[in-house]
Scaffold this active site. Structure first.
Site, short mmCIF file in Angstrom:
data_model
loop_
_atom_site.label_atom_id
_atom_site.label_comp_id
_atom_site.label_asym_id
_atom_site.label_seq_id
_atom_site.Cartn_x
_atom_site.Cartn_y
_atom_site.Cartn_z
CB CYS A 2 -0.86 0.03 1.25
SG CYS A 2 -1.87 -1.43 1.44
NE ARG A 27 4.86 1.66 -1.23
CZ ARG A 27 5.51 1.91 -0.12
NH1 ARG A 27 6.62 2.60 -0.15
NH2 ARG A 27 5.09 1.48 1.04
CD1 TRP A 74 -0.20 -5.86 -3.40
CD2 TRP A 74 -0.04 -6.62 -1.31
NE1 TRP A 74 0.35 -7.11 -3.45
CE2 TRP A 74 0.46 -7.59 -2.19
CE3 TRP A 74 -0.03 -6.89 0.05
CZ2 TRP A 74 0.97 -8.82 -1.75
CZ3 TRP A 74 0.46 -8.10 0.50
CH2 TRP A 74 0.96 -9.05 -0.40
CG ASN A 100 0.24 2.26 3.74
OD1 ASN A 100 -0.80 2.25 3.10
ND2 ASN A 100 1.37 2.80 3.27
N GLY A 101 -0.76 -0.88 6.87
CA GLY A 101 -0.56 -1.65 8.09
C GLY A 101 -1.76 -2.54 8.34
CD GLU A 482 18.46 -13.00 -6.09
OE1 GLU A 482 17.85 -13.56 -5.17
OE2 GLU A 482 18.10 -11.92 -6.56
CE LYS A 486 15.25 -11.23 -8.58
NZ LYS A 486 15.78 -11.05 -7.29
CD GLU A 489 11.40 -11.95 -7.75
OE1 GLU A 489 10.68 -11.61 -6.82
OE2 GLU A 489 12.63 -11.69 -7.79
CG HIS A 505 21.94 -36.62 -1.83
ND1 HIS A 505 22.40 -37.85 -1.43
CD2 HIS A 505 23.03 -35.81 -1.90
CE1 HIS A 505 23.73 -37.78 -1.24
NE2 HIS A 505 24.13 -36.55 -1.53
CE LYS A 604 12.10 -2.88 -4.75
NZ LYS A 604 12.93 -4.01 -5.22
C1 F6R Z 1 12.94 -10.68 -4.74
C2 F6R Z 1 12.67 -9.65 -3.76
C3 F6R Z 1 12.21 -10.07 -2.41
C4 F6R Z 1 12.90 -9.18 -1.35
C5 F6R Z 1 12.33 -9.50 0.04
C6 F6R Z 1 13.03 -8.69 1.11
O1 F6R Z 1 13.36 -10.14 -5.95
O2 F6R Z 1 12.78 -8.49 -4.04
O3 F6R Z 1 12.47 -11.40 -2.18
O4 F6R Z 1 14.26 -9.41 -1.39
O5 F6R Z 1 10.96 -9.20 0.06
O6 F6R Z 1 12.92 -7.33 0.89
P1 F6R Z 1 13.89 -6.30 1.56
O7 F6R Z 1 15.24 -6.54 1.04
O8 F6R Z 1 13.35 -4.96 1.20
O9 F6R Z 1 13.81 -6.57 3.05
#
Ligand code: F6R
Length: 609
Positions: A2, A27, A74, A100-101, A482, A486, A489, A505, A604
């Site tokens: 949000c 976001r 959101w 927000n929250g 990672e 990537k 997602e 395994h 985000k």
């Molecule tokens: C993946 C991604 C998320 C963040 C996770 C933590 O591309 O962006 O997995 O890494 O939500 O977010 P931060 O780093 O902001 O605590």
């Protein structure tokens, strides 16, 4: 997640609020709305869908008012519908709230409000706030907000306007970030500086428990002890260019491409070449405090957690300390052992991730010293940590984290260098060598980025794949994780990361011609072992894509495609190996027509637990 924007001043608020909402779109959200106060009239407009739709609706039927609040939602409580979109109003439609929250006792509040005659019309927790304020006693809007919040359990960043008090916005913060923007004869509120940067760079970050009262004439902050406070005004250090596409088709590609500069920025002024050490004043760690550390616990989520796994190798090698890497969401619900000498490192791009924040609070309550590796200046984790390292990677807008990941690894290397030298477990020569290797990284990232056309070709070949396996060993295992994250997602292709040797395994059963396997195999001391793992995949008809070190000819005949990244110190290889994997995920997702900057269901900054 949000987003909140608010404005009070002399100008028409709607265009400014819509512009602000657009800047918060990255976001992630599913509905949007705004409330305007004009004279003693409150007007609310909202819809399920995009901010552009809200702007069109307002163009069709103008909405006037020089004070207003706006929100992108959101969904958490209730479906993403127009009815559940913010702002929410009270029975008399005099008060509007954006929030927000999460209000944790919303069900109990709703029952009590309905019993006393209130008519609640949405499925949201936020609506209870509007009705609580309606009922609250007080001779001003702020007094009523304060009284209402007394009944509330949970977290909030919120902004309230009332038709009875035109020109005023009351803002409250507990656990969800909000900041004030200070203009000339006008004031803003936002959950993120990017929403208001076009209008002002002067911001006031609120603390938990703060209530702020904004009118065009000025603002004041009432802290949790009911004292009226003057707060320091900070200057936002980056400008609008940093949050514009600048000719790139997507923020994700822009941020991948920026990494030579962002890595340089993380290093800037921090390497002490002669001493073979790092200058990290923000850590607030004295030599005595460094000597007293017995163990390190890293808490983080998602990509930041992957950086933490790389950090374990770096810190164990350089600082010679045992390191545990914990999912923040799991750590906080485990029994916290008060072990003396524990240094907790919270890693977070946004500095607002609820799980990481709570893990860090739990660690502190158990007596640990907590530092933060954070990108967003002034964020909650940065403010609550006892010290830390800012990444200085600039705003990361693409939902999938890229440049923050490489900067996190660089910051962890700086931390390792600092602790290793402070604790006298890293020799001067080794420290000097690593400092030089770090300084070379930006140029090597530039060289690595030149792989893009090759990666694009491979992306075309694998765009139809339904599954991917990513394998790596040692410091490259987190890079495999990672790479898989990537891809899944942003392209919605199922992908898994595994330690290469663990494959035999179980996951080896999956290998066939339809399972592309990406190996992260730089030339290091486990390289030959990883080549054996490749043989195992090859023998079962698997198709191999490998990331290895330049000049390494060996993989011909084994891997179908090889991306060769420049050689660097083995501990730093993840910074380079990550780049082709980011590009591969990006290009596959683009070819599949996915919205790479706003992948479905993702936000985000994850400020809910
Ligand atoms: C993946 C991604 C998320 C963040 C996770 C933590 O591309 O962006 O997995 O890494 O939500 O977010 P931060 O780093 O902001 O605590």
């Amino acid at each position: 997640m949000c987003g909140i924007v608010g404005y009070t001043g002399q100008r028409q608020a709607a265009p400014l609020l819509l512009e602000g909402l657009q800047r918060l779109e990255y976001r992630g959200y599913d509905s949007a709305g705004l409330a305007l106060v004009e004279g003693d009239r409150l007007e609310v407009r909202k819809l399920a869908g995009r901010v552009a739709g809200l702007a069109t609706a307002i163009r069709r039927q103008a909405a006037a008012g020089t004070t207003g609040i706006a929100h992108t939602r959101w969904a958490t409580h209730g479906a993403p519908t127009e009815r559940n979109a913010h702002p929410h109003v009270d029975c008399g439609r005099q008060i509007a709230v954006v929030h927000n929250g999460i209000i944790e006792n919303a069900e109990a509040l709703r029952a009590a409000l309905e019993q006393s005659g209130h008519h609640l019309t949405t499925d949201t927790d936020t609506e209870t706030l509007a009705h609580l304020i309606e009922d609250a006693a007080g001779d001003s809007l702020e007094a009523r907000v304060i009284a209402a919040l007394d009944h509330v359990e949970g977290t909030y960043g919120l902004a309230v306007v009332s038709a009875d008090d035109p020109g005023k916005i009351v803002v409250a913060r507990r656990g969800s970030p909000v900041l004030l923007g200070i203009g000339d004869g006008e004031l803003f509120v936002a959950s993120d500086a990017s929403a208001i940067l076009e209008y002002t760079r002067s911001v006031v970050y609120l603390d938990d428990g703060d209530i702020a009262v904004l009118t065009p004439a000025g603002y004041h902050v009432i802290d949790s002890q009911s004292h009226v406070q003057v707060r320091a005004v900070d200057d936002v250090a980056w400008d609008l260019e940093a949050i514009a596409l600048g000719g790139y088709p997507h923020f994700m590609l822009k941020e991948i491409s920026e990494q030579a500069e962002t890595v340089r920025s993380t290093l800037r002024g921090r390497l002490l070449f002669e001493q073979g050490a790092a200058r990290l004043n923000g850590l607030n760690l004295t030599p005595e405090a460094c000597a007293a550390i017995r163990r390190i616990v890293i808490v983080a989520c998602g990509t930041s957690w992957h950086a933490g796994l790389v950090g374990r190798h770096i810190l164990e090698t350089l600082a010679r300390l045992p390191v545990e890497v914990e999912y923040a969401s799991e750590y906080r619900y485990r029994t916290q052992l008060s072990l003396p000498g524990t240094l907790v490192v919270a890693i977070s791009q946004s500095g607002e991730t609820a799980d990481t924040l709570e893990a860090m609070r739990a660690a502190r309550a158990a007596g640990a010293r907590v530092i933060g590796l954070v990108n967003v200046v002034g964020s909650t984790i940065a403010r609550e940590a006892e010290g830390g390292i800012y990444l200085h990677a600039g705003p990361e807008i693409g939902v999938a984290s890229t440049k923050a990941f490489t900067s996190q690894i660089v910051a962890l290397a700086l931390l390792g260098l600092f602790l290793g030298r402070q604790r006298d477990v890293l020799s001067l020569e080794a420290g000097q060598e690593l400092a030089c290797r770090l300084a070379q990284l930006p140029a090597l990232v530039t060289q690595t980025l030149a792989l893009e056309p090759e990666v694009q070709r491979v992306a075309r070949e694998f765009v139809g794949a339904r599954n991917f396996l990513y394998l790596g060993r040692g410091v490259s295992f987190p890079v495999a994780l990672e790479g898989a994250l990537k891809l899944k997602e942003i392209s919605y292709i199922h992908a898994e990361g595994y330690p290469a040797a663990e494959m035999k395994h179980g996951p080896i059963a999956l290998i066939d011609a339809d399972m592309p396997v990406v190996f992260v195999a730089p030339r290091d001391d486990v390289y030959q072992k990883v080549v054996s793992n490749m043989q195992e995949v090859k023998a079962r008809g698997g198709r191999i894509v490998a990331v290895t070190t330049e000049g390494n000819g060996e993989l011909r005949g084994l891997a179908e495609h090889v991306f060769r990244v420049p050689a660097t110190a083995p501990l730093l290889s993840p910074v380079l190996a990550a780049v082709p994997l980011q590009l591969l995920a990006y290009h596959i997702a683009v070819l599949r027509g996915c919205d790479v900057d706003r992948p479905r269901n993702l936000a985000k900054s994850v400020t809910v637990e």
